[in-house]
Design an enzyme around this catalytic site. Structure first.
Site, PDB file in Angstrom:
ATOM      1  CE1 TYR A   1      40.820  46.988  41.137  1.00 25.63           C
ATOM      2  CE2 TYR A   1      38.785  47.570  41.972  1.00 25.63           C
ATOM      3  CZ  TYR A   1      39.543  46.883  41.391  1.00 25.63           C
ATOM      4  OH  TYR A   1      39.049  45.514  41.044  1.00 25.63           O
ATOM      5  CD  GLU A   2      44.390  48.262  46.523  1.00 25.82           C
ATOM      6  OE1 GLU A   2      45.329  48.905  46.977  1.00 25.82           O
ATOM      7  OE2 GLU A   2      43.359  47.903  47.369  1.00 25.82           O
TER       8      GLU A   2
END
Lengths: 591, 591
Positions: A442-443
């Site tokens: 994620y990110e």
């Protein structure tokens, strides 16, 4: 059951000895009061909250998970989460780094980063709720109107509400240009938001009165792709002029995901069905607005890696000390016991030192980067702020990409020290591995970080931050050139810094000729850069330890771990160099 | 949901083209009928069983897990497991490699290994039940009396019963010398076994009529440590002279573990409370007897790594092909679609080729080692059998230690290709990661494999197997010295084989001077050896492909993957070499 003790000694060493944070922070704009004493006290309180309130909810939260009620669309968080959030809010932690005008304490980001580490070590799942809120506040601070800030941001800073970032859709992950959520203008200037978002952390829960969603969507006249995306504020409950909660908005969780880990964090499918939303920032500039928060968000995910690895490492060290099994190769070390402990085995110490070397150098890298964000925001000259900003831009993909990957290695090794017992749920080590598995995804996946580093930070921005950083390493090497205590570190560091420059140069030329070379080299370039960067921080750590007032045991551990890092981990640069210079031709097409 | 297709093409290529298994097997004792046609047919049937019966139970078995009933001490396996075991037994798979006199089919181990790969890919948790049975049969075949074999082994070979191996106790894991379970002689010549064993796979379940436990315990007069351990047969139900089941024995599961993965496999705490047992083999020689099964058990765990990595890789390739996201760096490859697929990204192909390179070379290494066990058992001369036996002893720690570690890397990369979707349970990739996490722990951790390789196989046994293997690589390089199609592989392989010898020599000298050097170098020596070994099998794969009758696409994939391996993975030897030559001094003591 796992242990956790706030690593205040190493945090303080890193902040004040290694990075000289007090001298820097107190000369920044608005920093007069940011003395070591104040910051020390903040750290200590955060450590207590983490140890006493958060850490005990970590394993139970994993076992219990979040629950979704189809009938009401409500999400129940695990036992203790609500109470922890209350303690967090009452302690003023939600507004630690927010501006005073919004009810915050305006403390430096580097202190926010250090306390975030503590909270994330305590319970990463729980800490995602305030983390997403922080991101939403950043967005509103930068792009919201004064009224929007007052109505939607202040209650978050006060710890009464939380926030989310709604980006991903089923068909649009790394490629947000594909997103479809629509925003139709209403007569009153608001918008009707319709679409489905997935992977929305903290999208629905029972810890706060209201939730402020920041949603990316397309206006009717939007251009296709990433240049046609706008950002909207979509509250769970509508808010009237005096801040009271009104009608429930058409923004409901449609499900929560069943994930490998991070089970206490509600990852929601969010359905917006003509929900009332308010444009924030310029039309069609939503992606750019979201990207202004990217550095902070990615740094925080890097810190998650540090936080998990720190706690895993504490436990594996403890286990290796207590577990009696086998004998030392050179003869019994505990002849009066049935067996020696695991620490007598060099291969076990290799696993422990690997963790320590990555944990402590990652801390230095992350805190350094956070300190640069403070300089970026509150430096005393335009030059100083720009210099810091360029350093931050360059270091973020390393801090996110490399630290999160190393955290996976560290939690894996920590579990390995436990042998078969590491695989058993109740010993808690496998949770760290499962929780850590998300952070390279994620990110922005590691591949995205690698492309950002080589494609954007090196090539598009002509390596401006890279040049600052290499110059800093060069200056450090020069300063310590005659220092016999550092000689074994400075010489190889100086050679690598030079090689890093040459490799960067030659890669840039190669990519000019064939853009595919960028993708073929990016991951190995990221890793190479990461190992050199951590070598620099290990050299600084030893320099700081030699000059510091810590105990001899503390100093010796720094020397030993640095020596281990240089001898046994830094040589990984060799393989990454070989891989990246082999060129795009060695990565064949696949039909 | 994950896909799985039996990789028959690559299995056949490996067996028949790369290893020349038909020529070898048919000339071994009792091997006249082991033609390619027969073995092909066996593989195909095993593939069907795996695809159609086992693979569909993998995710559901993980979700459901095993259940333990405290009141009855019974364990219920997930839905479909019993039926799969019935199909397996009825197909004669339980006795595939067992001798005909016990009702087996006496097929070669290399075919047992190939079919085991298929079953383990289908459902690793499930496949542990027959695997443990196979181990117990081996033990009884080697050490049991004829009566014991008839009573306790034959029903397992026939697929009616299953077996276990009861070694570990809470205080005795890697160090079995610490075990405490007692065996008191009864008047009738049997023994009363008392103690608690942990981590007993298949210790209790509902798939078979009876369970035969092989239990390590101490006789009253036993010397302390590992030389005082005997082995006992302890059936769940006692068996009368004509093989009928009698009284329930005092051998009960006290609990099952809640593990990170492998949730369909019942990992039991086994309480022996004066259970009736029968000595098998010599008193006090139980550990040695157990070790005679170690090679087979460790090879099987290596195959587990291959099996998980193969299935994960199939899925990640499939996903990369189907997922549309982003555009190729050099311009759209699918301009008529909303986005290109992930395969256009070199960094995604890097992750895929990494998996493929490890999977296919691991298959060659594992099948090669299994083939050597066939030669060891049924070679036509004493010399041939000894040579094979020495090769097996040398290769087992590499086949177990390195392949299981690489499988963790492969399943991690396979998940990474999915981005955030890899973290979601229903997509199935995270199960592979969780299931894979055990295989570097059980049957000897990676550290134990490393110590076995360097300490026992190289130093104690004076590297006799190593010398055979390096000589074989040397001969291969010589044979292909003038082969232009292989030139890019042969030259670096020959250099590495030479370096491997030199490093081994110098390590041996170093350890003579300081035994701690063994532990300090072992892990990196294991890795280094693994990467050179896989390089050899990649060179053989290309040689076999060039000479084979496969499609041009198949051959090109072999060439491409070999080139990738040599350029981008083999350079890992550089870092391991640097680490191991740095010596024990770089791994400091930890207090």
């Amino acid at each position: 059951m796992t242990i956790y003790k706030a690593p205040l000694d190493d945090q303080r060493f890193t902040l004040f000895d290694l990075l000289g944070a007090e001298a820097i922070l107190t000369r920044l704009q608005g920093g007069a009061e940011h003395s070591r004493d104040l910051l020390d006290a903040v750290l200590e309180e955060a450590g207590k909250l983490s140890e006493q309130v958060l850490a005990p909810t970590n394993a139970s939260g994993d076992a219990e998970g979040c629950h979704y009620d189809k009938a009401t669309h409500a999400v129940t968080t695990p036992k203790g989460f609500k109470e922890a959030f209350k303690a967090f809010s009452e302690g003023g932690w939600a507004g630690l780094t927010a501006k005073e005008e919004f009810g915050g304490q305006a403390l430096p980001n580097v202190i926010g980063t250090s306390t975030t580490e503590l909270f994330q070590s305590g319970n990463l799942s729980w800490s995602l709720y305030p983390l997403l809120s922080e991101g939403a506040c950043h967005a509103m601070e930068l792009h919201g109107t004064e009224a929007q800030q007052h109505t939607y941001m202040k209650p978050i800073v006060e710890g009464r509400w939380t926030g989310t970032m709604c980006l991903t859709e089923p068909q649009a992950g790394s490629d947000l240009g594909l997103l479809k959520t629509r925003a139709e203008p209403n007569a009153d200037g608001s918008y009707a938001i319709s679409g489905t978002k997935i992977f929305i952390s903290a999208g629905e829960h029972d810890m706060a009165e209201n939730i402020v969603h920041l949603v990316l969507a397309r206006l009717p006249d939007a251009p296709a792709g990433s240049r046609g995306i706008s950002m909207f504020i979509v509250p769970k409950f509508k808010v009237d002029a005096n801040g009271s909660l009104g009608e429930r908005n058409q923004a409901y969780a449609g499900a929560i995901e069943h994930k490998m880990g991070l089970k206490g964090s509600a990852t929601c499918v969010m359905n917006f069905d003509g929900a009332e939303g308010y444009l924030i920032g310029q039309p069609h500039k939503g992606l750019a607005a979201m990207f202004t928060m990217m550095n902070a968000a990615r740094l925080s995910v890097g810190v998650q890696g540090l936080a998990l690895a720190e706690r895993a490492w504490q436990n594996s060290l403890n286990y290796a000390r207590e577990r009696l099994q086998g004998r030392a190769l050179s003869g019994a070390k505990f002849p009066d016991k049935a067996a020696d402990n695991l620490l007598v085995q060099p291969d076990v110490r290799r696993m422990l030192l690997t963790q320590r070397a990555f944990v402590e150098a990652s801390r230095a890298l992350l805190y350094y980067t956070a300190l640069q964000t403070d300089i970026e925001a509150r430096g005393t000259s335009e030059d100083e702020r720009r210099h810091a900003s360029e350093l931050v831009a360059f270091l973020i993909p390393i801090a996110k990409g490399v630290v999160t990957e190393l955290a996976q290695e560290c939690t894996k090794e920590a579990l390995q020290v436990y042998g078969g017992h590491g695989y058993i749920g109740e010993n808690g080590m496998e949770q760290f591995v499962r929780d850590a598995r998300i952070i390279t995804l994620y990110e922005g996946t590691t591949g995205i970080q690698a492309a950002d580093l080589l494609g954007r930070k090196i090539l598009q921005l002509q390596g401006v931050g890279f040049k600052h950083f290499v110059a800093e390493i060069g200056a450090f090497c020069k300063t310590h050139a005659g220092d016999t205590k550092l000689a074994a570190l400075i010489a190889p560091l100086a050679i690598l810094a030079k090689e890093w420059g040459e490799l960067t140069q030659s890669l840039a030329q190669r990519v000019q000729a064939n853009p595919e070379e960028l993708g073929a080299a990016a991951a190995d370039y990221l890793w190479y850069s990461g190992y050199v960067t951590l070598a620099y921080f290990w050299a600084r750590a030893v320099a700081a330890a030699e000059a510091g007032t810590q105990s001899e045991a503390f100093k010796q551990a720094k020397r030993d771990t640095a020596a281990f890092y240089f001898a046994r981990l830094l040589p990984r640069t060799l393989m990454h160099k070989a891989a990246m210079v082999s060129g795009a031709g060695t990565i064949a097409d696949i039909a």
